[in-house]
Write a protein that holds these residues in place. Structure first.
Motif, short mmCIF file in Angstrom:
data_model
loop_
_atom_site.label_atom_id
_atom_site.label_comp_id
_atom_site.label_asym_id
_atom_site.label_seq_id
_atom_site.Cartn_x
_atom_site.Cartn_y
_atom_site.Cartn_z
N MET A 73 -12.61 34.66 -19.06
CA MET A 73 -13.09 33.84 -20.16
C MET A 73 -14.28 33.00 -19.71
SD MET A 73 -10.97 31.22 -22.60
CE MET A 73 -10.43 30.22 -21.27
N THR A 74 -15.32 32.94 -20.49
CA THR A 74 -16.51 32.17 -20.18
C THR A 74 -16.59 30.96 -21.10
OG1 THR A 74 -17.69 34.15 -19.50
CG2 THR A 74 -19.01 32.21 -19.99
N LEU A 75 -16.65 29.79 -20.51
CA LEU A 75 -16.82 28.56 -21.28
C LEU A 75 -18.26 28.08 -21.12
CD1 LEU A 75 -13.63 26.58 -20.28
CD2 LEU A 75 -14.06 27.74 -22.41
N SER A 76 -18.88 27.83 -22.23
CA SER A 76 -20.24 27.28 -22.16
C SER A 76 -20.36 26.17 -23.20
CB SER A 76 -21.30 28.35 -22.40
OG SER A 76 -21.16 28.90 -23.68
N LEU A 77 -21.02 25.13 -22.80
CA LEU A 77 -21.20 23.97 -23.67
C LEU A 77 -22.57 24.09 -24.32
CD1 LEU A 77 -19.91 21.28 -24.50
CD2 LEU A 77 -21.09 20.23 -22.58
N GLN A 78 -22.61 24.64 -25.50
CA GLN A 78 -23.86 24.86 -26.21
C GLN A 78 -23.97 23.83 -27.33
OE1 GLN A 78 -26.18 27.26 -25.49
NE2 GLN A 78 -24.96 27.89 -23.72
N THR A 79 -24.90 22.93 -27.18
CA THR A 79 -25.13 21.94 -28.23
C THR A 79 -26.60 21.90 -28.56
OG1 THR A 79 -25.49 20.13 -26.68
CG2 THR A 79 -23.23 20.53 -27.35
N ASN A 80 -26.92 21.15 -29.59
CA ASN A 80 -28.33 20.99 -29.94
C ASN A 80 -28.98 19.88 -29.11
OD1 ASN A 80 -27.03 18.87 -31.07
ND2 ASN A 80 -27.80 19.20 -33.16
N ALA A 81 -28.23 19.28 -28.21
CA ALA A 81 -28.77 18.21 -27.38
C ALA A 81 -29.28 18.74 -26.04
CB ALA A 81 -27.69 17.16 -27.13
N GLY A 82 -29.46 20.03 -25.92
CA GLY A 82 -29.92 20.61 -24.67
C GLY A 82 -31.30 20.15 -24.27
N SER A 83 -32.21 20.07 -25.23
CA SER A 83 -33.57 19.63 -24.90
C SER A 83 -33.58 18.15 -24.54
CB SER A 83 -34.52 19.91 -26.05
OG SER A 83 -34.10 19.22 -27.21
N GLY A 84 -32.78 17.35 -25.23
CA GLY A 84 -32.70 15.92 -24.90
C GLY A 84 -32.12 15.70 -23.51
N ALA A 85 -31.11 16.51 -23.17
CA ALA A 85 -30.50 16.40 -21.84
C ALA A 85 -31.50 16.82 -20.77
CB ALA A 85 -29.25 17.26 -21.76
N LEU A 86 -32.29 17.85 -21.05
CA LEU A 86 -33.29 18.28 -20.08
C LEU A 86 -34.34 17.20 -19.86
CD1 LEU A 86 -34.38 20.64 -18.36
CD2 LEU A 86 -35.75 21.28 -20.34
N ILE A 87 -34.80 16.58 -20.92
CA ILE A 87 -35.82 15.53 -20.80
C ILE A 87 -35.26 14.33 -20.05
CG2 ILE A 87 -37.19 13.87 -22.12
CD1 ILE A 87 -37.52 16.10 -24.23
N ILE A 88 -34.05 13.90 -20.42
CA ILE A 88 -33.45 12.74 -19.76
C ILE A 88 -33.20 13.02 -18.29
CG2 ILE A 88 -31.37 11.31 -19.67
CD1 ILE A 88 -31.30 11.52 -22.74
N GLY A 89 -32.67 14.19 -17.97
CA GLY A 89 -32.39 14.54 -16.58
C GLY A 89 -33.63 14.63 -15.73
N VAL A 90 -34.68 15.24 -16.27
CA VAL A 90 -35.94 15.34 -15.52
C VAL A 90 -36.57 13.96 -15.34
CG1 VAL A 90 -38.30 16.24 -15.64
CG2 VAL A 90 -36.37 17.74 -16.10
N LEU A 91 -36.49 13.11 -16.33
CA LEU A 91 -37.03 11.76 -16.18
C LEU A 91 -36.24 10.95 -15.15
CD1 LEU A 91 -37.96 10.75 -19.84
CD2 LEU A 91 -39.50 11.11 -17.93
N LEU A 92 -34.92 11.10 -15.13
CA LEU A 92 -34.12 10.41 -14.12
C LEU A 92 -34.46 10.91 -12.72
CD1 LEU A 92 -30.62 10.13 -15.81
CD2 LEU A 92 -32.15 8.28 -15.20
N PHE A 93 -34.64 12.21 -12.57
CA PHE A 93 -35.03 12.77 -11.29
C PHE A 93 -36.39 12.22 -10.86
CE2 PHE A 93 -36.64 16.00 -8.42
CZ PHE A 93 -35.53 16.27 -7.64
N THR A 94 -37.32 12.16 -11.80
CA THR A 94 -38.66 11.63 -11.51
C THR A 94 -38.60 10.15 -11.16
OG1 THR A 94 -39.57 13.25 -13.05
CG2 THR A 94 -40.99 11.41 -12.42
N LEU A 95 -37.80 9.38 -11.88
CA LEU A 95 -37.68 7.96 -11.57
C LEU A 95 -37.03 7.73 -10.20
CD1 LEU A 95 -36.70 6.56 -15.05
CD2 LEU A 95 -38.79 6.06 -13.79
N GLY A 96 -36.13 8.61 -9.81
CA GLY A 96 -35.57 8.53 -8.47
C GLY A 96 -36.63 8.74 -7.41
N LEU A 97 -37.51 9.71 -7.63
CA LEU A 97 -38.61 9.93 -6.69
C LEU A 97 -39.60 8.77 -6.71
CD1 LEU A 97 -39.31 13.73 -7.24
CD2 LEU A 97 -38.11 12.64 -5.34
N VAL A 98 -39.82 8.18 -7.88
CA VAL A 98 -40.70 7.00 -7.97
C VAL A 98 -40.11 5.85 -7.17
CG1 VAL A 98 -41.52 5.22 -9.58
CG2 VAL A 98 -41.83 7.62 -10.12
N LEU A 99 -38.81 5.65 -7.24
CA LEU A 99 -38.18 4.59 -6.46
C LEU A 99 -38.35 4.83 -4.97
CD1 LEU A 99 -34.92 4.02 -8.51
CD2 LEU A 99 -36.68 2.32 -8.05
#
Length: 189
Positions: free
Chosen positions: A56-82
């Motif tokens: 069985m394959t479980l996948s969490l497919q929501t319409n918030a995928g693009s928002g999660a990608l933007i937030i995650g990449v910004l957090l990663f970038t802010l970590g590098l900025v720090l």
């Protein structure tokens, strides 16, 4: 050749690397950046991951995928900025905290609260970090007593001495600058 260079040449490269890394890490909000980066990883991972449980394959497919990608990449970038721009730690800390809060409704409860908590801790550490004071090299006369700027500061009675024996240096000189000082307490009304 200085002493630092000569000892560094005789040391193992891993101990030299470790010492240099510790020095680099001490000059910036390292843990804040690390927590911000670790906060971005689960926020980005969970919307795009598929979990296989047997056949069985479980996948969490929501319409918030693009928002999660933007937030995650910004957090990663802010970590590098720090890490690499510690002068903007206040902005990066506030932005990290705001992105962590926005990730709760936008990115699957902030990466199931793992990413939210890591990002929140990283933002708080980024705000709280302050650069350390540089250490002063020891003077040539190490055996001499330290010179104090205020000579009256050296005349503080110890626990085994009688404070009354110190004479006029022990007198308190307080000046009230208000009309009614009332023991230093203010009253409203």
């Amino acid at each position: 050749m200085s002493v630092a260079e000569s000892t560094e040449q005789n040391e193992h490269f891993l101990s030299v690397f470790r010492r240099r890394f510790r020095e680099w890490r001490g000059q910036r909000p390292f843990w804040a950046g690390l927590f911000a980066i670790l906060g971005g990883i689960p926020i980005v991972y969970f919307p795009y991951a598929s979990l296989n449980l047997g056949h069985m394959t479980l996948s969490l497919q929501t319409n918030a995928g693009s928002g999660a990608l933007i937030i995650g990449v910004l957090l990663f970038t802010l970590g590098l900025v720090l890490w690499f721009q510690p002068l903007v730690r206040t902005f990066a800390g506030v932005a990290t905290i705001l992105l962590a809060l926005v990730s709760i409704p936008m990115a699957n409860l902030g990466g199931f609260f793992f990413g939210f908590l890591f990002a929140l801790i990283g933002g708080g550490l980024g705000l709280a970090w302050a650069p350390g004071q540089p250490t002063v090299a020891p003077a040539a006369n190490e055996g001499a007593a330290p010179v104090l700027a205020d000579p009256s500061a050296a005349q503080v009675p110890g626990p085994d001495q009688d404070p009354a024996a110190w004479g006029p240096q022990n007198e308190q000189t307080t000046h009230d600058t208000t009309i009614d000082a009332s023991g230093g307490r203010n009253s409203a009304g």
